[in-house]
Design an enzyme around this catalytic site. Structure first.
Site, PDB file in Angstrom:
ATOM      1  CG  ASP A   1      -2.119   0.993   0.994  1.00 58.53           C
ATOM      2  OD1 ASP A   1      -2.299   1.475  -0.130  1.00 58.53           O
ATOM      3  OD2 ASP A   1      -2.816   1.275   1.971  1.00 58.53           O
TER       4      ASP A   1
ATOM      5  CB  CYS B   1     -22.103  -3.693 -16.436  1.00 63.35           C
ATOM      6  SG  CYS B   1     -22.648  -3.275 -14.763  1.00 63.35           S
TER       7      CYS B   1
ATOM      8  CB  CYS C   1     -19.782   1.199 -10.535  1.00 61.01           C
ATOM      9  SG  CYS C   1     -18.874   1.321 -12.091  1.00 61.01           S
TER      10      CYS C   1
END
Length: 365
Positions: free
Chosen positions: A136, A193, A196
């Protein structure tokens, strides 16, 4: 020593098996410098930065992020791992609205410890291989390398998505100085799609794959260090649950059932979802039992599987405002003539097909 192609295959397989043994949900390997897709992701990062879509996250501008070789000398391969953070403790937390990834132990420390254990294993099994842990905070193009390693694909919401695990995992990496056998990069299953984008409450997804950070709720709740947040974010903080629902496979169960029965139903639903995805079905048809079926509809729809529901929703849905859940259904087949109009505002397509016990002589007005 790794002298042959077969040796490479065997040690690559063992390395991924070791990652699973250490508790990771998924593991994959990519070769450095990677395919042309990594270059495309790097170019996308540069465009994102040039538009100042990263807001105050100045660390995203680090040049090392664009070149993995600058992070570790003589880098040849990357082991990418995913650590699932959904568990029985955080999956049903209704007391505090805390993001699931931040519940429990600090994932940076958990993943780092597990990767270090893998590194120690490498020291024994591949003694001439050096390694570097990235979790991260390292300037690594993480999602691009996870995609390159076959862990999932980067969706239009910019999250890494796994067909099996959704987006419910955090990433870790080991950069290696050994040339190993790479996994096949994951192909996108988003297709046409764009749910979102449609359902982002602050319209932070300004185009497919592009997030404008200062419009993003997650940016303001995690990265923003200002004393206040913009009004549009404050107004939509109640949508935090909806943000997780876009990836969540949690199931819609009425709370009136005994807890032991609810758990049995949840497990059964999860098994059905797994079976349907493993079998790669083209369409799912749910008949009645809306509380049970809509959880399945939602999960399958997110995987691009068409869903049809046959139900008489007038009593079930219009009571307690449940009609909003029809958005997880592609086609609603209605049993009474007045229902298509009621459903039209919340589902893509609603059609009257009739009820076997309905006497058509008594038309509803």
């Amino acid at each position: 020593m790794i002298d042959t192609i077969q040796d490479k295959k065997e040690i690559s397989k063992k390395l991924k098996e070791r990652a699973i043994f250490e508790g990771f949900t998924v593991a994959g390997i990519a070769s450095i410098p990677g395919s042309s897709r990594v270059k495309l992701r790097t170019n996308a990062l540069e465009r994102w930065l040039s538009n100042n879509y990263h807001a105050e996250m100045k660390w995203m501008e680090a040049e090392k992020r664009k070149n993995i070789d600058s992070l570790f000398e003589d880098a040849k391969s990357v082991l990418s791992v995913g650590f699932a953070y959904i568990n029985s403790q955080n999956s049903n937390n209704n007391f505090l609205k805390v993001a699931k990834f931040s519940q429990g132990e600090d994932y940076h420390k958990v993943i780092h410890k597990k990767l270090k254990n893998i590194g120690k294993w490498i020291n024994v099994e591949i003694p001439d291989c050096k390694w570097k842990i990235c979790v991260d905070t390292s300037p690594l193009l993480e999602k691009a390398w996870a995609e390159e390693s076959g862990l999932g694909w980067i969706g239009k919401n910019s999250n890494l998505i796994s067909k099996k695990n959704g987006s419910w995992f955090t990433l870790g990496f080991l950069i290696l100085t050994k040339d190993l056998v790479p996994d096949k990069p994951n192909q996108s299953l988003c297709g046409k799609c764009d749910k979102c984008i449609q359902h982002c409450p602050t319209k932070a997804i300004v185009e497919p794959f592009v997030i404008k950070s200062d419009l993003c709720i997650a940016y303001h709740t995690i990265e923003n260090r200002e004393k206040s947040i913009p009004k549009i974010i404050e107004k939509n903080l109640m949508s935090l649950k909806n943000l997780e629902l876009t990836n969540d496979l949690e199931l819609i169960i009425t709370t009136s059932r005994p807890k032991s029965e609810i758990n049995k139903i949840k497990n059964f639903q999860k098994q059905l979802i797994k079976n349907f995805t493993d079998e790669k079905i083209d369409v799912f048809i749910g008949i009645d039992s809306p509380d049970f079926n809509i959880g399945i509809h939602r999960a399958l729809q997110m995987l691009g599987i068409k869903t049809i529901h046959v139900v008489c929703p007038s009593i079930w849905a219009w009571r307690a405002g449940r009609a909003k859940n029809f958005k997880f259904i592609d086609y609603m087949l209605c049993l009474f003539p007045f229902e298509p109009k009621l459903c039209s505002n919340v589902t893509n397509s609603a059609m009257y097909v009739g009820h076997p016990l309905f006497d058509k002589k008594h038309e509803y007005q």
